[in-house]
Design a protein around this motif. Structure first.
Motif, PDB file in Angstrom:
ATOM      1  N   GLU A 227       6.762  15.635 -94.651  1.00  0.00           N
ATOM      2  CA  GLU A 227       5.745  15.414 -93.353  1.00  0.00           C
ATOM      3  C   GLU A 227       6.610  16.231 -92.207  1.00  0.00           C
ATOM      4  N   LEU A 228       5.814  16.818 -91.468  1.00  0.00           N
ATOM      5  CA  LEU A 228       6.360  17.535 -90.186  1.00  0.00           C
ATOM      6  C   LEU A 228       5.459  17.093 -89.021  1.00  0.00           C
ATOM      7  N   ARG A 229       6.271  16.461 -87.922  1.00  0.00           N
ATOM      8  CA  ARG A 229       5.579  16.089 -86.996  1.00  0.00           C
ATOM      9  C   ARG A 229       5.762  17.111 -85.609  1.00  0.00           C
TER      10      ARG A 229
ATOM     11  N   ASP B 208       7.279  16.642 -82.194  1.00  0.00           N
ATOM     12  CA  ASP B 208       8.390  16.588 -81.955  1.00  0.00           C
ATOM     13  C   ASP B 208       9.439  17.765 -82.165  1.00  0.00           C
ATOM     14  N   CYS B 209       8.912  18.802 -82.622  1.00  0.00           N
ATOM     15  CA  CYS B 209       9.528  19.767 -83.014  1.00  0.00           C
ATOM     16  C   CYS B 209       9.746  20.615 -81.589  1.00  0.00           C
ATOM     17  N   VAL B 210      11.205  21.188 -81.660  1.00  0.00           N
ATOM     18  CA  VAL B 210      11.662  21.771 -80.262  1.00  0.00           C
ATOM     19  C   VAL B 210      11.789  23.385 -80.969  1.00  0.00           C
ATOM     20  N   GLY B 211      11.279  23.640 -82.057  1.00  0.00           N
ATOM     21  CA  GLY B 211      11.132  25.203 -82.531  1.00  0.00           C
ATOM     22  C   GLY B 211      12.492  25.660 -82.467  1.00  0.00           C
ATOM     23  N   CYS B 212      13.598  25.105 -82.931  1.00  0.00           N
ATOM     24  CA  CYS B 212      15.012  25.787 -83.348  1.00  0.00           C
ATOM     25  C   CYS B 212      15.027  26.758 -84.585  1.00  0.00           C
ATOM     26  N   GLY B 213      14.305  26.303 -85.340  1.00  0.00           N
ATOM     27  CA  GLY B 213      14.187  27.359 -86.695  1.00  0.00           C
ATOM     28  C   GLY B 213      15.141  27.124 -87.752  1.00  0.00           C
ATOM     29  N   ARG B 214      15.820  25.884 -87.454  1.00  0.00           N
ATOM     30  CA  ARG B 214      17.069  25.447 -88.337  1.00  0.00           C
ATOM     31  C   ARG B 214      15.928  25.196 -89.821  1.00  0.00           C
ATOM     32  N   CYS B 215      15.164  24.638 -89.920  1.00  0.00           N
ATOM     33  CA  CYS B 215      14.119  24.280 -91.086  1.00  0.00           C
ATOM     34  C   CYS B 215      14.039  25.521 -91.845  1.00  0.00           C
ATOM     35  N   LEU B 216      13.785  26.758 -91.316  1.00  0.00           N
ATOM     36  CA  LEU B 216      13.392  27.907 -91.745  1.00  0.00           C
ATOM     37  C   LEU B 216      14.873  28.551 -92.364  1.00  0.00           C
TER      38      LEU B 216
ATOM     39  N   ALA C 143       7.165  28.230 -91.312  1.00  0.00           N
ATOM     40  CA  ALA C 143       7.092  29.603 -90.675  1.00  0.00           C
ATOM     41  C   ALA C 143       7.046  28.940 -89.039  1.00  0.00           C
ATOM     42  N   LEU C 144       7.510  29.964 -88.063  1.00  0.00           N
ATOM     43  CA  LEU C 144       7.744  29.584 -86.755  1.00  0.00           C
ATOM     44  C   LEU C 144       6.576  30.145 -85.826  1.00  0.00           C
ATOM     45  N   ASP C 145       5.719  29.434 -85.451  1.00  0.00           N
ATOM     46  CA  ASP C 145       4.829  29.894 -84.458  1.00  0.00           C
ATOM     47  C   ASP C 145       5.142  29.765 -83.134  1.00  0.00           C
TER      48      ASP C 145
ATOM     49  N   LYS D 299       7.040  26.300 -82.077  1.00  0.00           N
ATOM     50  CA  LYS D 299       6.652  25.239 -83.120  1.00  0.00           C
ATOM     51  C   LYS D 299       6.689  25.725 -84.546  1.00  0.00           C
ATOM     52  N   ALA D 300       7.266  24.578 -85.576  1.00  0.00           N
ATOM     53  CA  ALA D 300       7.351  25.080 -86.894  1.00  0.00           C
ATOM     54  C   ALA D 300       6.043  24.486 -87.469  1.00  0.00           C
ATOM     55  N   ARG D 301       5.747  25.229 -88.534  1.00  0.00           N
ATOM     56  CA  ARG D 301       4.470  25.019 -89.218  1.00  0.00           C
ATOM     57  C   ARG D 301       4.753  25.153 -90.684  1.00  0.00           C
TER      58      ARG D 301
ATOM     59  N   ASN E 264      18.622  18.515 -91.288  1.00  0.00           N
ATOM     60  CA  ASN E 264      19.226  19.517 -90.332  1.00  0.00           C
ATOM     61  C   ASN E 264      18.115  19.728 -88.947  1.00  0.00           C
ATOM     62  N   CYS E 265      17.247  19.059 -89.147  1.00  0.00           N
ATOM     63  CA  CYS E 265      16.247  19.079 -87.729  1.00  0.00           C
ATOM     64  C   CYS E 265      16.975  18.240 -86.588  1.00  0.00           C
ATOM     65  N   PRO E 266      17.257  18.819 -85.635  1.00  0.00           N
ATOM     66  CA  PRO E 266      17.850  18.200 -84.514  1.00  0.00           C
ATOM     67  C   PRO E 266      17.058  17.089 -83.984  1.00  0.00           C
ATOM     68  N   ALA E 267      15.687  17.421 -84.051  1.00  0.00           N
ATOM     69  CA  ALA E 267      14.609  16.596 -83.281  1.00  0.00           C
ATOM     70  C   ALA E 267      14.215  15.497 -84.239  1.00  0.00           C
ATOM     71  N   ALA E 268      14.606  15.305 -85.590  1.00  0.00           N
ATOM     72  CA  ALA E 268      14.128  14.793 -86.646  1.00  0.00           C
ATOM     73  C   ALA E 268      12.737  14.566 -86.512  1.00  0.00           C
ATOM     74  N   ALA E 269      12.044  15.803 -86.657  1.00  0.00           N
ATOM     75  CA  ALA E 269      10.626  15.801 -86.718  1.00  0.00           C
ATOM     76  C   ALA E 269      10.265  16.105 -88.164  1.00  0.00           C
ATOM     77  N   ILE E 270      10.950  15.892 -89.163  1.00  0.00           N
ATOM     78  CA  ILE E 270      10.609  16.041 -90.510  1.00  0.00           C
ATOM     79  C   ILE E 270      11.184  15.063 -91.354  1.00  0.00           C
ATOM     80  N   THR E 271      10.321  14.609 -92.174  1.00  0.00           N
ATOM     81  CA  THR E 271      10.625  13.362 -93.000  1.00  0.00           C
ATOM     82  C   THR E 271      10.282  13.752 -94.607  1.00  0.00           C
TER      83      THR E 271
HETATM   84  S1  SF4 Z   1      14.435  21.993 -87.470  1.00  0.00           S
HETATM   85 FE1  SF4 Z   1      12.964  20.297 -86.626  1.00  0.00          FE
HETATM   86  S2  SF4 Z   1      12.897  21.123 -84.537  1.00  0.00           S
HETATM   87 FE2  SF4 Z   1      13.765  22.834 -85.620  1.00  0.00          FE
HETATM   88  S3  SF4 Z   1      11.906  24.216 -85.895  1.00  0.00           S
HETATM   89 FE3  SF4 Z   1      11.982  23.034 -87.653  1.00  0.00          FE
HETATM   90  S4  SF4 Z   1      10.842  21.010 -87.335  1.00  0.00           S
HETATM   91 FE4  SF4 Z   1      11.225  22.125 -85.152  1.00  0.00          FE
END
Ligand code: SF4
Ligand code: SF4
Lengths: 321, 96
Positions: free
Chosen positions: B14-16, B19-27, B36-38, B41-43, B59-66
């Protein structure tokens, strides 16, 4: 600082072979610490890996011709992927190792190159906070490291995507076979004994060949033919491989002379056995999810159990009716 | 992953986005191109490709993913079930 060679010796290759076959896998470790590949300067990159001899060997041989630092983490002889899952290839160990080798005094930059498959164990932002080093996930495969380094440290989509090629599946099979050896032997022995008591030596021998063939179909044939077997479920793929074996066995063992209940039992039980072993291969696969395997098992295990019971009843009924 | 597809509709990822800060780490860490990064915001673009390895959440620094990650092989799960029912000692897993 130990300087290491990038050439693999015969002993290294033999060790790799043995480790693949599950012989002495645990004793097969490299001392954790910092190593020099070639003649690195304080500006050269730091590559991080596990103290699993195969990961270490793969990394150092693919780094031939590149001057780099190699930071080996203590993962107790386990590969990067499994160790990351367990958390031994993880944030704490990385922090500890960076400290204990005094990495900050050895290199000028503040960047660590990690294998992508180590990411489930490492929180990059935590590492940065605790050590000052930035984590960059470089590639999945060690063999892509040279092109990554030559390519200004840019990860191409190919370097980042997991694959599951025939070759990759092939090298996993020996381990699976060795791990299953004990249960194959135990169950095989029981089957032999039961068939022997019911129908004499010939029946015992036939039963054990049928069993071994079904196991082989599940452990070797199913995984090898994985992308070509129909369905998404591993149990179904394995069941189909086992059905194939049932046909082969029917022809080989003169199935035309079998009674109807025995034939039915063979075509039910053998695929169930193969299905179980192929389902177990999900542990090695690079694309199955835990929730998916759970779902499959909730459906497949009771089905397999039921099929085995029905087969047993058929064989007994065929005998006593 | 090319040539392979596992069961659909099962992943716990799940992605919220809020909370995402768009860092791109998840990609960067996902081995199956689930994200993907829009812009910022990650999507999620390929939910069913997720193998629940947990790399993105970790690795999500914003804890936006579970995501519920863990042992994913049949014998590992059987061991886990047996352990939960106290039928087997802890410590025997498939990934060793
Ligand atoms: S790692 Fe977290 S904060 Fe960074 S782009 Fe992905 S969801 Fe957003
Ligand atoms: S859990 Fe793993 S496979 Fe799933 S989205 Fe996250 S990184 Fe990708």
């Amino acid at each position: 600082m130990p300087r290491i060679t990038t050439e693999l010796s015969f002993a290294d290759r033999l060790g790799t072979c043995k480790a693949r076959w599950g012989i002495g896998r645990m004793e097969y470790m490299v001392p954790p610490g910092l190593y020099a590949v070639g003649t690195p300067t304080p500006d050269d990159p730091v590559v991080v890996t596990a103290n699993y001899k195969m990961s270490y060997d793969m990394v150092r041989s693919s780094l031939a011709g590149h001057n780099t630092w190699l930071l080996v983490l203590e993962t107790f002889g386990i590969n990067v992927w499994c160790a990351a899952g367990k958390g031994t290839f993880g944030t704490d160990e990385l922090e500890k190792r960076v400290d204990s080798v005094g990495l900050a005094t050895v290199v000028n930059h503040r960047c660590l190159l990690l294998p992508i498959l180590g990411a489930p164990g490492v929180a990059a932002h935590e590492v940065q906070k605790r050590t000052g080093f930035t984590v960059r996930y470089a590639t999945i495969r060690a063999m892509d490291l040279p092109s990554y380094l030559d390519n200004d440290m840019v990860t191409t989509p190919e370097m980042q995507e997991l694959t599951f090629t025939l070759r990759e599946r092939l090298v996993l099979i020996p381990v699976e076979l060795v791990l299953a050896l004990k249960s194959i032997g135990l169950i095989g022995g029981t089957i032999f004994l039961a068939a022997f008591l019911m129908g004499g030596e010939a029946a015992g021998t036939k039963a054990i060949i049928a069993w071994l063939g079904a196991v082989f179909a599940g452990i070797v044939v199913g995984p090898l033919l994985l992308p070509w077997l129909p369905g998404r479920s591993f149990a179904i793929k394995g069941g189909i491989a086992g059905l194939g074996w049932s046909f082969v066995w029917y022809l080989l063992a003169g199935g035309a002379a079998w009674s109807v209940p025995v034939s039915l039992a063979a075509f039910l039980a053998l695929p169930a056995v193969s299905a179980f072993y192929t389902l177990n291969f999900t542990g090695c696969s690079t694309y199955t999810s835990r929730s998916g395997v759970k779902k499959e098992m909730r459906l497949a295990l009771p089905a397999m159990g039921a099929v085995l019971v029905v087969s047993l009843v058929l064989v007994l009924a065929g005998r006593f009716l | 992953m090319k040539g392979y597809r596992y069961l659909s509709g099962v992943t716990t990822l799940e992605l919220r986005p809020e909370d995402c800060v768009g860092c791109g780490r998840c990609l960067e860490v996902c081995p199956h191109r689930v994200f993907a990064l829009d812009g910022t915001k990650a999507r999620i673009i390929d939910l069913d490709a997720c193998m629940e390895c947990g790399a993105c959440a970790k690795n999500c620094p914003a804890a936006a993913i579970t995501v519920d990650s863990g042992v994913g092989c049949a014998s590992g799960l059987i061991n886990e079930w047996l352990q939960e029912r106290k039928l087997r000692r802890v410590g025997s897993g498939c990934c060793s």
